[in-house]
Design a protein around this motif. Structure first.
Motif, PDB file in Angstrom:
ATOM      1  N   ASP A 183      29.204  26.956 -16.537  1.00  8.40           N
ATOM      2  CA  ASP A 183      28.225  26.317 -15.659  1.00  8.40           C
ATOM      3  C   ASP A 183      28.743  24.992 -15.099  1.00  8.40           C
ATOM      4  N   GLN A 185      33.008  34.869 -15.071  1.00  6.50           N
ATOM      5  CA  GLN A 185      32.170  33.821 -14.513  1.00  6.50           C
ATOM      6  C   GLN A 185      32.620  32.461 -15.024  1.00  6.50           C
ATOM      7  N   GLU A 225      31.416  25.636 -12.431  1.00 12.20           N
ATOM      8  CA  GLU A 225      30.836  26.162 -11.198  1.00 12.20           C
ATOM      9  C   GLU A 225      30.095  25.059 -10.438  1.00 12.20           C
ATOM     10  N   GLN A 226      29.401  24.206 -11.186  1.00 11.31           N
ATOM     11  CA  GLN A 226      28.685  23.105 -10.555  1.00 11.31           C
ATOM     12  C   GLN A 226      29.655  22.130  -9.894  1.00 11.31           C
TER      13      GLN A 226
END
Length: 370
Positions: free
Chosen positions: A319, A316, A322-323
């Motif tokens: 954050d 993953q 990904e944003q």
């Protein structure tokens, strides 16, 4: 007269030995080498029909039969179009059990080129001597991208070639940007097993790079009532082949590929083409240091009927990263085109030709596939 030969995984095999298969008990062969040489033997002995398996990237794999005449016609047109000549050196690094690899061998035999065949690994140049010069090759996008990233002399080695074909999967935004460093013309192919390899090429780099495909000689194109491409010509035994690819026809010999009809997502009454979303995702991911592989699909949704999702390969993203990707996509896509959920798969499932199997990958993630 000099005896003709090819090199397979570093071993030299003369054509007369291949035709007679006289080396079979004296040279240890793995399964891939045996199947490659069996195809060469059949071709050299004049076999007229060849059963070939489709890759299964867009549907259930099946076996079809191509005639020698179809394969010869396709190969000779590519030889003529790219100006391939006798004694030039060809690198064959696509799976020779499928049409793309088979047709590389047929081109080499018909043009009387010197052939070096290696296993279809992610980085085929790693299996070749650093000082070996090749004039022609064909890759899948992942191979080409890996070569550019892992070889310090990649640009020099690739630029020794007079033409490069790339096919089997879409070319990402980041790869197309990297290809602008190359002087050698790189062509994205459009075709399928049923057409004995490609029926059209799109130039990816240089001043004349295009967003459309140009058909090869002897091909007539049209559209059905869905807007999908139809192909007729001697490569299809003069029967109309109806594809599942939505296209925009620009001229009798040019078309722009939009996407596959079965990749249209109806979300909230709005039709979204998966491939349009994937172009935006590719551009957004190109801003990361290392862009992961991905695909866009859909899942059932109570409110929308279907919702757009994004599946990324690997761990993953942080954050913030990904944003960043999502913000970039919002600047490129309409509201209904935006992925509503992001899923991560440690490793994508692949077909035998190295293409991503969306169906099996989604099944592993427990997602709906109907």
């Amino acid at each position: 007269m000099t005896q003709r030969f090819l090199t397979l995984n570093g071993n030299k095999f003369f054509y007369d030995e291949i035709a007679a298969y006289s080396f079979r008990n004296s040279v240890p062969l793995n399964g891939y080498e045996a199947k490659t040489l069996e195809f060469c033997r059949d071709w050299l002995n004049g076999v007229q029909e060849f059963p070939i398996h489709t890759s299964g990237s867009t549907g259930t794999p099946k076996q079809i039969t191509l005639t020698r005449k179809q394969m010869e016609t396709s190969a000779r047109r590519t030889i003529k179009l790219l100006g391939l000549k006798a004694d030039e050196h060809m690198l064959v690094c696509l799976n020779t059990e499928y049409i793309a690899g088979m047709m590389m061998i047929v081109r080499g035999l018909l043009a009387d080129m010197q052939m070096t065949i290696v296993e279809p690994v992610v980085n085929p140049l790693s299996l070749t001597p650093a000082d070996e010069v090749y004039h022609f090759s064909s890759f899948v996008p992942m191979q080409l991208q890996t070569i550019l990233h892992e070889h310090g002399d990649a640009l020099e080695r690739l630029d020794n070639m007079k033409a490069i074909l790339v096919g089997g999967a879409p070319v990402s935004f980041s790869l197309q940007r990297e290809l602008q460093q190359l002087r050698v013309p790189v062509y994205h192919t459009y075709g399928m097993t049923e057409t004995a390899s490609h029926i059209a090429l799109r130039l990816l780099n240089g001043a004349n790079a295009a967003d459309y495909y140009e058909t090869i000689e002897g091909v007539t194109i049209g559209q059905d009532n869905r807007g999908c491409l139809t192909i007729t010509g001697d490569l299809t035994a003069n029967e109309m082949l109806v594809t599942n690819d939505i296209v925009e026809i620009l001229t009798p010999t040019r078309f722009r590929w939009i996407g596959r009809a079965d990749n249209t997502i109806n979300t909230g009454g709005v039709k979204v083409q998966t491939e349009v979303v994937e172009v935006a995702v590719s551009e957004a991911l190109a801003e990361l240091e290392q862009a992961p592989r991905f695909f866009v699909a859909s899942q059932p949704d109570e409110l929308l009927g279907e919702k757009v999702i994004l599946v990324l390969e690997g761990k993953q993203l942080p954050d913030a990263a990904e944003q960043q990707v999502m913000d970039k996509m919002r600047s490129l896509l309409h509201k209904f085109e935006m992925p509503k959920d992001v899923y991560y798969s440690p490793a994508f499932s692949e077909t035998a030709t190295g293409k991503v199997s969306r169906l099996r990958t989604m099944q592993k993630l427990g997602l709906e596939t109907d």
